[in-house]
Motif scaffolding. Sequence first.
Motif, PDB file in Angstrom:
ATOM      1  N   LYS A  28       0.838  -1.215   0.000  1.00 37.14           N
ATOM      2  CA  LYS A  28       0.000   0.000   0.000  1.00 37.14           C
ATOM      3  C   LYS A  28       0.867   1.257   0.000  1.00 37.14           C
ATOM      4  CE  LYS A  28      -2.807   0.631   3.696  1.00 37.14           C
ATOM      5  NZ  LYS A  28      -2.641   1.983   4.267  1.00 37.14           N
ATOM      6  N   ARG A  33       3.061   5.854  -3.463  1.00 38.81           N
ATOM      7  CA  ARG A  33       4.210   6.621  -3.939  1.00 38.81           C
ATOM      8  C   ARG A  33       4.457   6.391  -5.432  1.00 38.81           C
ATOM      9  NH1 ARG A  33       4.209   5.740   1.379  1.00 38.81           N
ATOM     10  NH2 ARG A  33       5.447   7.029   2.784  1.00 38.81           N
ATOM     11  N   THR A 102      -2.593   8.299   4.502  1.00 34.13           N
ATOM     12  CA  THR A 102      -1.370   8.483   3.715  1.00 34.13           C
ATOM     13  C   THR A 102      -1.653   9.369   2.505  1.00 34.13           C
ATOM     14  OG1 THR A 102      -0.677   6.284   4.417  1.00 34.13           O
ATOM     15  CG2 THR A 102       0.534   7.258   2.599  1.00 34.13           C
ATOM     16  N   ARG A 105      -2.037  13.051   3.882  1.00 33.73           N
ATOM     17  CA  ARG A 105      -0.848  13.708   4.448  1.00 33.73           C
ATOM     18  C   ARG A 105       0.281  13.816   3.423  1.00 33.73           C
ATOM     19  NH1 ARG A 105      -1.359  10.478   9.847  1.00 33.73           N
ATOM     20  NH2 ARG A 105      -2.863  11.725  11.008  1.00 33.73           N
ATOM     21  N   ALA A 182       8.031   9.688  15.026  1.00 33.61           N
ATOM     22  CA  ALA A 182       8.436   9.183  13.699  1.00 33.61           C
ATOM     23  C   ALA A 182       7.200   9.052  12.819  1.00 33.61           C
ATOM     24  CB  ALA A 182       9.107   7.818  13.857  1.00 33.61           C
ATOM     25  N   SER A 183       7.252   9.610  11.623  1.00 27.89           N
ATOM     26  CA  SER A 183       6.112   9.508  10.707  1.00 27.89           C
ATOM     27  C   SER A 183       6.580   9.575   9.271  1.00 27.89           C
ATOM     28  CB  SER A 183       5.116  10.646  10.952  1.00 27.89           C
ATOM     29  OG  SER A 183       4.179  10.668   9.892  1.00 27.89           O
ATOM     30  N   ALA A 184       6.361   8.474   8.556  1.00 27.37           N
ATOM     31  CA  ALA A 184       6.728   8.445   7.137  1.00 27.37           C
ATOM     32  C   ALA A 184       5.830   9.359   6.327  1.00 27.37           C
ATOM     33  CB  ALA A 184       6.645   7.020   6.610  1.00 27.37           C
ATOM     34  N   GLN A 185       4.601   9.524   6.779  1.00 27.42           N
ATOM     35  CA  GLN A 185       3.687  10.386   6.022  1.00 27.42           C
ATOM     36  C   GLN A 185       4.158  11.831   6.077  1.00 27.42           C
ATOM     37  OE1 GLN A 185      -0.027   9.470   7.952  1.00 27.42           O
ATOM     38  NE2 GLN A 185      -0.260   7.524   6.875  1.00 27.42           N
ATOM     39  N   ARG A 210       9.314   4.163   7.983  1.00 26.34           N
ATOM     40  CA  ARG A 210       9.499   3.523   6.660  1.00 26.34           C
ATOM     41  C   ARG A 210      10.105   4.519   5.682  1.00 26.34           C
ATOM     42  NH1 ARG A 210       3.697   1.333   5.918  1.00 26.34           N
ATOM     43  NH2 ARG A 210       3.998   1.173   8.155  1.00 26.34           N
ATOM     44  N   ILE A 333       4.705  -0.811  13.144  1.00 27.58           N
ATOM     45  CA  ILE A 333       3.620   0.038  13.654  1.00 27.58           C
ATOM     46  C   ILE A 333       2.241  -0.442  13.178  1.00 27.58           C
ATOM     47  CG2 ILE A 333       3.912   1.782  11.807  1.00 27.58           C
ATOM     48  CD1 ILE A 333       3.160   2.704  15.423  1.00 27.58           C
ATOM     49  N   ASP A 334       2.139  -0.876  11.924  1.00 35.26           N
ATOM     50  CA  ASP A 334       0.829  -1.294  11.409  1.00 35.26           C
ATOM     51  C   ASP A 334       0.509  -2.747  11.766  1.00 35.26           C
ATOM     52  OD1 ASP A 334       0.387   1.188  10.356  1.00 35.26           O
ATOM     53  OD2 ASP A 334       1.039   0.666   8.329  1.00 35.26           O
ATOM     54  N   GLU A 357       0.916   6.316  19.216  1.00 33.74           N
ATOM     55  CA  GLU A 357       0.472   6.663  17.866  1.00 33.74           C
ATOM     56  C   GLU A 357      -0.727   5.832  17.408  1.00 33.74           C
ATOM     57  OE1 GLU A 357       1.314   9.703  16.675  1.00 33.74           O
ATOM     58  OE2 GLU A 357       1.176   8.680  14.749  1.00 33.74           O
ATOM     59  N   LYS A 361      -4.722   6.191  14.634  1.00 36.59           N
ATOM     60  CA  LYS A 361      -4.744   5.502  13.324  1.00 36.59           C
ATOM     61  C   LYS A 361      -6.200   5.454  12.851  1.00 36.59           C
ATOM     62  CE  LYS A 361      -0.327   4.625  12.903  1.00 36.59           C
ATOM     63  NZ  LYS A 361       0.447   5.238  11.811  1.00 36.59           N
ATOM     64  N   ARG A 409      -7.471  -3.167   9.797  1.00 32.22           N
ATOM     65  CA  ARG A 409      -6.544  -4.047  10.520  1.00 32.22           C
ATOM     66  C   ARG A 409      -7.194  -4.631  11.788  1.00 32.22           C
ATOM     67  NH1 ARG A 409      -2.242  -3.119   7.192  1.00 32.22           N
ATOM     68  NH2 ARG A 409      -1.704  -0.943   6.812  1.00 32.22           N
TER      69      ARG A 409
HETATM   70  C1  S3P Z   1       2.442   5.113   6.069  1.00 32.17           C
HETATM   71  C2  S3P Z   1       2.982   5.596   7.232  1.00 32.17           C
HETATM   72  C3  S3P Z   1       2.539   5.172   8.574  1.00 32.17           C
HETATM   73  C4  S3P Z   1       1.669   3.938   8.506  1.00 32.17           C
HETATM   74  C5  S3P Z   1       0.651   4.016   7.408  1.00 32.17           C
HETATM   75  C6  S3P Z   1       1.342   4.141   6.068  1.00 32.17           C
HETATM   76  C7  S3P Z   1       3.016   5.571   4.789  1.00 32.17           C
HETATM   77  O1  S3P Z   1       1.816   6.229   9.177  1.00 32.17           O
HETATM   78  O2  S3P Z   1       1.021   3.712   9.747  1.00 32.17           O
HETATM   79  O3  S3P Z   1      -0.176   2.859   7.389  1.00 32.17           O
HETATM   80  O4  S3P Z   1       2.767   4.921   3.747  1.00 32.17           O
HETATM   81  O5  S3P Z   1       3.730   6.580   4.781  1.00 32.17           O
HETATM   82  P1  S3P Z   1       2.544   7.421  10.013  1.00 32.17           P
HETATM   83  O6  S3P Z   1       3.340   8.239   9.089  1.00 32.17           O
HETATM   84  O7  S3P Z   1       1.398   8.188  10.643  1.00 32.17           O
HETATM   85  O8  S3P Z   1       3.379   6.710  11.050  1.00 32.17           O
END
Ligand code: S3P
Length: 454
Positions: A28, A33, A102, A105, A182-185, A210, A333-334, A357, A361, A409
């Motif tokens: 996903k 991306r 995602t 954000r 920490a947040s990849a988004q 991530r 995290i997921d 965190e 979700k 989930r």
């Molecule tokens: C994601 C980042 C994570 C994750 C989400 C997918 C992404 O969220 O929980 O399912 O693809 O960048 P956060 O950035 O809020 O940690």
Amino acid sequence: MSGGARRDFVIRPATRPLVGGVPVPSDKSISHRAILLGALAAGPSEVGGFSYGGDNVSTLEIFRRMGVVVDDDGAGTLRVHGVGLRGLCEPDGPLDCGNSGTTMRVLAGVLAAQPFRAVMVGDASLSRRPMSRVAAPLRRRGAVVEGEFHPTKAGEITPPLVIGPLPAGAALMESDESLAVASAQVKSALLLSGLYAEGNTYVREPLLSRDHTERMLKALGVPLSTVASAVELDAARFDGSLPAFSLQIPGDLSAAAFLLVAAHLVPESRVSVRGVGLNPTRAGVLDYLRARSASLTVEERADALGEPVGELHVAYTPLGGGLLAGELLTRAIDEVPALCALAARSRGRTEIADAAELRVKESDRLAVMASVLRAFGVDCEERPDGMTIEGRPEAPLTAADVESHGDHRIAMSAALLGLVADGETRVRDVACVGTSFPRFAGTLRALGAEVDVV
Ligand code: S3P
């Protein structure tokens, strides 16, 4: 998606091991991306293995609304006709992100740099989720980002998000951010806005989330450098365009995690999952299983735009509990809801910490998962940043009738618990599973489980 007709899972206790080799939907995070970078690239990109999960379809439809043509053969191969970084068109109405945090954000980073105004909306769950984490740093580099006033949290905003326009002649400025969580988004939104900025982009995280965006941007030649959990985009060395690419999206390790857990719930199970993304920043679940001496083999086979891919083979082994916290938690995290289901059948106590965190979700996953576990007769105690679960490997769980709370989930984790309950389990309102794993029930059936969608 959580709209549409209400559907439930009905799960009967497993009477035989789960056995077989199955695929999982495409990753996903990488799919979002791939569409986004394909849309912004100069020319047509080929994206294979796209799996039509609701969240990714939301991203795809949003780019179509902004003038990006996407040819879709209906079997997972897309040709994304990139319009270049500055080629998006103003949408003629709100952009619907559905259930996908995602989408909202990460896209905020791109929309922040456009010469038009865009509005992003979401479903009931997304409309409750916090957006200041992305709005505030984008504003600090000069973007216009507005949201709804949060009724209880000072300084917080929720969707809809209204973004832009960036006035003619203006440009986003340098950004230097240390994220509290920490947040990849958020990191991705900042890096993508950095493709349009006059100054550099620096993002530091307390732990590395991530890193798909970094890997893909680097593979496309964007001057990014990373040190531990810090990343820098050097604006002066970026030539202002992204090349088109070809990418076979790997399977989603977060989807595979449900099958790995299922194989550890039902004795004698042997399950293989093909073509799964093995990015270490996502692979906490594999390390968690390894640390418990699970019988897990990982065969790395290929690399897709900087992402390792391979096969997973797992055989049932009785596991013990333990601690899930810190950097391992960040890399899983997921997977926490699925690992809660595993903990219910692991010998002894499982302690989950550093997971606050999860409260923001798709649902409050700590509160909802604790109530699901209790409905199955599992002894657990919820804390602000985690929970303690007392595992009982021998006694069957109490068959339950639980709600998904619109969270994919949660729905899938509850279904797994039903495999080891003492009667028929019902999980209500499971259309949300389509956001990430449209064929979840069919995949479990292919392995020998009795799961109906009614
Ligand atoms: C994601 C980042 C994570 C994750 C989400 C997918 C992404 O969220 O929980 O399912 O693809 O960048 P956060 O950035 O809020 O940690």
